[in-house]
Design a protein around this motif. Structure first.
Motif, short mmCIF file in Angstrom:
data_model
loop_
_atom_site.label_atom_id
_atom_site.label_comp_id
_atom_site.label_asym_id
_atom_site.label_seq_id
_atom_site.Cartn_x
_atom_site.Cartn_y
_atom_site.Cartn_z
N ALA A 59 0.85 -1.19 0.00
CA ALA A 59 0.00 0.00 0.00
C ALA A 59 0.89 1.24 0.00
CB ALA A 59 -0.92 0.01 1.22
N GLU A 60 0.33 2.34 -0.51
CA GLU A 60 1.06 3.60 -0.55
C GLU A 60 0.06 4.75 -0.58
OE1 GLU A 60 4.43 5.83 -3.28
OE2 GLU A 60 3.24 4.22 -4.17
N PHE A 61 0.42 5.83 0.09
CA PHE A 61 -0.35 7.07 0.01
C PHE A 61 0.61 8.24 0.13
CE2 PHE A 61 -0.35 5.89 4.49
CZ PHE A 61 -0.02 7.08 5.13
N ARG A 62 0.18 9.40 -0.33
CA ARG A 62 1.04 10.59 -0.34
C ARG A 62 0.30 11.81 0.16
NH1 ARG A 62 5.73 10.03 -3.48
NH2 ARG A 62 5.79 8.11 -4.67
N ASP A 63 1.09 12.77 0.64
CA ASP A 63 0.60 14.10 1.03
C ASP A 63 1.31 15.12 0.14
OD1 ASP A 63 -1.18 13.44 3.14
OD2 ASP A 63 0.55 12.98 4.39
N PRO A 64 0.84 15.34 -1.08
CA PRO A 64 1.54 16.23 -2.00
C PRO A 64 1.63 17.67 -1.52
CG PRO A 64 -0.59 15.61 -2.89
CD PRO A 64 -0.37 14.79 -1.66
N ASP A 65 0.70 18.09 -0.65
CA ASP A 65 0.73 19.47 -0.13
C ASP A 65 1.66 19.63 1.06
OD1 ASP A 65 -1.08 20.24 -2.09
OD2 ASP A 65 -2.81 19.81 -0.80
N LEU A 78 -2.96 3.86 9.44
CA LEU A 78 -3.73 2.66 9.14
C LEU A 78 -4.93 2.97 8.25
CD1 LEU A 78 -3.71 0.81 12.58
CD2 LEU A 78 -2.19 0.45 10.62
N ARG A 79 -5.65 4.02 8.58
CA ARG A 79 -6.83 4.40 7.79
C ARG A 79 -6.45 4.69 6.36
NH1 ARG A 79 -8.46 9.17 6.36
NH2 ARG A 79 -7.15 10.25 7.87
N ARG A 80 -5.40 5.47 6.18
CA ARG A 80 -5.00 5.88 4.83
C ARG A 80 -4.37 4.73 4.04
NH1 ARG A 80 -2.10 11.42 4.92
NH2 ARG A 80 -2.56 11.26 2.71
N ALA A 81 -3.79 3.76 4.72
CA ALA A 81 -3.17 2.62 4.05
C ALA A 81 -4.15 1.46 3.85
CB ALA A 81 -1.96 2.14 4.85
N GLY A 82 -5.37 1.59 4.34
CA GLY A 82 -6.35 0.52 4.19
C GLY A 82 -6.11 -0.65 5.12
N LEU A 83 -5.55 -0.37 6.29
CA LEU A 83 -5.31 -1.38 7.32
C LEU A 83 -6.16 -1.09 8.53
CD1 LEU A 83 -1.39 -1.31 7.14
CD2 LEU A 83 -2.90 -2.96 6.02
N ARG A 84 -6.28 -2.07 9.41
CA ARG A 84 -7.01 -1.86 10.67
C ARG A 84 -6.42 -2.75 11.75
NH1 ARG A 84 -10.44 -5.98 12.01
NH2 ARG A 84 -10.89 -7.47 10.36
N LEU A 85 -6.66 -2.36 12.99
CA LEU A 85 -6.26 -3.20 14.12
C LEU A 85 -7.31 -4.28 14.33
CD1 LEU A 85 -5.05 -0.53 16.70
CD2 LEU A 85 -3.63 -2.07 15.32
#
Length: 108
Positions: A59-65, A78-85
């Motif tokens: 998984a990958e996510f970015r904050d371009p700003d 976790l939320r942004r990567a599509g994972l959960r506890l």
């Protein structure tokens, strides 16, 4: 959504990173640096046994700003990567991780 049974914070910021294990026992390396979150799967913790550099292959996510950002809370990652506890997951803070590492060091 992949469920994590255990998460250990190994660095709190710049980069924020965690060692994590899924409920099936798969090891995941979670890292957030330079406004980029990545999740990679390996056989075990520690880069000495990794055959490919971390690159966000799971998984990958970015904050371009905010490309210099290097700190993120676990829940947001976790939320942004599509994972959960998973229910009753073990989450080890950086303070506890560091304390355990100090306890493991041999005394001279």
């Amino acid at each position: 959504m992949t469920a994590l049974a255990r998460v250990v914070c190994t660095c709190p910021s710049v980069p924020s990173q965690w060692d994590a294990w899924t409920v099936d026992g798969q090891y995941l390396y979670l890292r957030y640096r330079f406004g980029r979150g990545t999740v990679d799967a390996y056989e075990a913790p520690g880069p000495e046994g990794w055959d490919v550099a971390p690159g966000g292959y799971v998984a990958e996510f970015r904050d371009p700003d905010d490309p210099w950002r290097g700190e993120i809370e676990l829940e947001e990652f976790l939320r942004r990567a599509g994972l959960r506890l998973a229910p009753l997951a073990s989450v080890v803070s950086y303070e506890e991780y560091a304390r355990r590492r100090l306890d493991e060091e041999p005394t001279t």
